[in-house]
Motif scaffolding. Structure first.
Motif, PDB file in Angstrom:
ATOM      1  N   VAL A 174     -10.914  65.188 -59.383  1.00 54.29           N
ATOM      2  CA  VAL A 174     -11.788  66.001 -59.879  1.00 54.29           C
ATOM      3  C   VAL A 174     -13.253  65.920 -59.111  1.00 54.29           C
ATOM      4  O   VAL A 174     -13.728  66.758 -58.736  1.00 54.29           O
ATOM      5  N   GLN A 175     -13.320  64.731 -58.314  1.00 53.47           N
ATOM      6  CA  GLN A 175     -14.527  64.748 -57.469  1.00 53.47           C
ATOM      7  C   GLN A 175     -14.267  65.696 -56.328  1.00 53.47           C
ATOM      8  O   GLN A 175     -15.242  66.271 -55.856  1.00 53.47           O
ATOM      9  N   PHE A 176     -13.034  65.663 -55.774  1.00 55.08           N
ATOM     10  CA  PHE A 176     -12.665  66.397 -54.642  1.00 55.08           C
ATOM     11  C   PHE A 176     -12.817  67.740 -54.967  1.00 55.08           C
ATOM     12  O   PHE A 176     -13.400  68.700 -54.178  1.00 55.08           O
ATOM     13  N   LEU A 177     -12.223  68.164 -56.130  1.00 56.05           N
ATOM     14  CA  LEU A 177     -12.795  69.583 -56.403  1.00 56.05           C
ATOM     15  C   LEU A 177     -13.821  70.005 -56.661  1.00 56.05           C
ATOM     16  O   LEU A 177     -14.279  71.043 -56.437  1.00 56.05           O
ATOM     17  N   ARG A 178     -14.864  69.245 -57.272  1.00 53.69           N
ATOM     18  CA  ARG A 178     -16.207  69.506 -57.235  1.00 53.69           C
ATOM     19  C   ARG A 178     -16.915  69.737 -55.836  1.00 53.69           C
ATOM     20  O   ARG A 178     -17.722  70.551 -55.767  1.00 53.69           O
ATOM     21  N   GLY A 195     -18.614  73.003 -54.355  1.00 53.32           N
ATOM     22  CA  GLY A 195     -20.068  73.081 -53.791  1.00 53.32           C
ATOM     23  C   GLY A 195     -20.290  73.445 -52.243  1.00 53.32           C
ATOM     24  O   GLY A 195     -21.070  74.248 -51.912  1.00 53.32           O
ATOM     25  N   GLU A 196     -19.017  73.239 -51.488  1.00 54.84           N
ATOM     26  CA  GLU A 196     -19.067  73.795 -50.085  1.00 54.84           C
ATOM     27  C   GLU A 196     -18.539  75.153 -50.035  1.00 54.84           C
ATOM     28  O   GLU A 196     -18.974  75.946 -49.065  1.00 54.84           O
ATOM     29  N   LEU A 197     -17.674  75.699 -51.185  1.00 49.52           N
ATOM     30  CA  LEU A 197     -17.536  77.302 -50.951  1.00 49.52           C
ATOM     31  C   LEU A 197     -18.780  77.891 -51.473  1.00 49.52           C
ATOM     32  O   LEU A 197     -18.953  79.281 -51.056  1.00 49.52           O
ATOM     33  N   LYS A 198     -19.744  77.434 -52.030  1.00 52.13           N
ATOM     34  CA  LYS A 198     -20.996  77.947 -52.498  1.00 52.13           C
ATOM     35  C   LYS A 198     -21.835  78.371 -51.191  1.00 52.13           C
ATOM     36  O   LYS A 198     -22.575  79.120 -51.208  1.00 52.13           O
ATOM     37  N   LYS A 199     -21.643  77.461 -50.175  1.00 52.33           N
ATOM     38  CA  LYS A 199     -22.513  77.507 -49.255  1.00 52.33           C
ATOM     39  C   LYS A 199     -21.924  78.475 -48.109  1.00 52.33           C
ATOM     40  O   LYS A 199     -22.688  78.832 -47.176  1.00 52.33           O
ATOM     41  N   VAL A 200     -20.799  79.049 -48.154  1.00 53.49           N
ATOM     42  CA  VAL A 200     -19.952  80.006 -47.252  1.00 53.49           C
ATOM     43  C   VAL A 200     -20.633  81.227 -47.489  1.00 53.49           C
ATOM     44  O   VAL A 200     -21.097  81.642 -48.693  1.00 53.49           O
TER      45      VAL A 200
END
Length: 112
Positions: A57-61, A65-70
């Motif tokens: 779950v932590q990895f998917l969160r 978050g990283e995909l929002k920065k793309v």
């Protein structure tokens, strides 16, 4: 990809290091570090235990978050890039086809 690990602040590292150095300089005998207690394996923990789900779950969160920065390309940029790739593939394949036919004819003349 693993999850990000937090580093200890440098101040804690320096304090621990300087305390050990002071003990060596003062000639105080070093005490051996206590042996770590053996870990008891619980039936619920393991490859599919609670730690697995928590880490997943932590990895998917973090991924979200990283995909929002793309910075994603626009539709126009994507279509343009795709057209360039298709045209270059066609041109290169025609060139390699012509070179292959020419080399085939040269080999036939040499052999035959």
């Amino acid at each position: 990809m693993g999850r990000l690990q937090r580093k200890k602040p440098d101040s804690k590292k320096k304090k621990a290091k300087s305390a050990a150095q002071e003990m060596e300089l003062n000639g105080a005998p070093k005490k051996p570090a206590p042996a770590p207690a053996p870990k008891q394996a619980l039936a619920s923990e393991g490859p599919k235990g609670p730690a697995f789900w928590t880490n997943s779950v932590q990895f998917l969160r973090e991924v979200r978050g990283e995909l929002k920065k793309v910075t994603w390309p626009s539709r126009k940029q994507t279509v343009g890039s795709t057209a360039v790739v298709i045209i270059l593939v066609a041109v290169i394949s025609m060139f390699l086809g012509l070179v292959d036919m020419g080399l085939t004819e040269i080999v036939r003349l040499v052999i035959g």
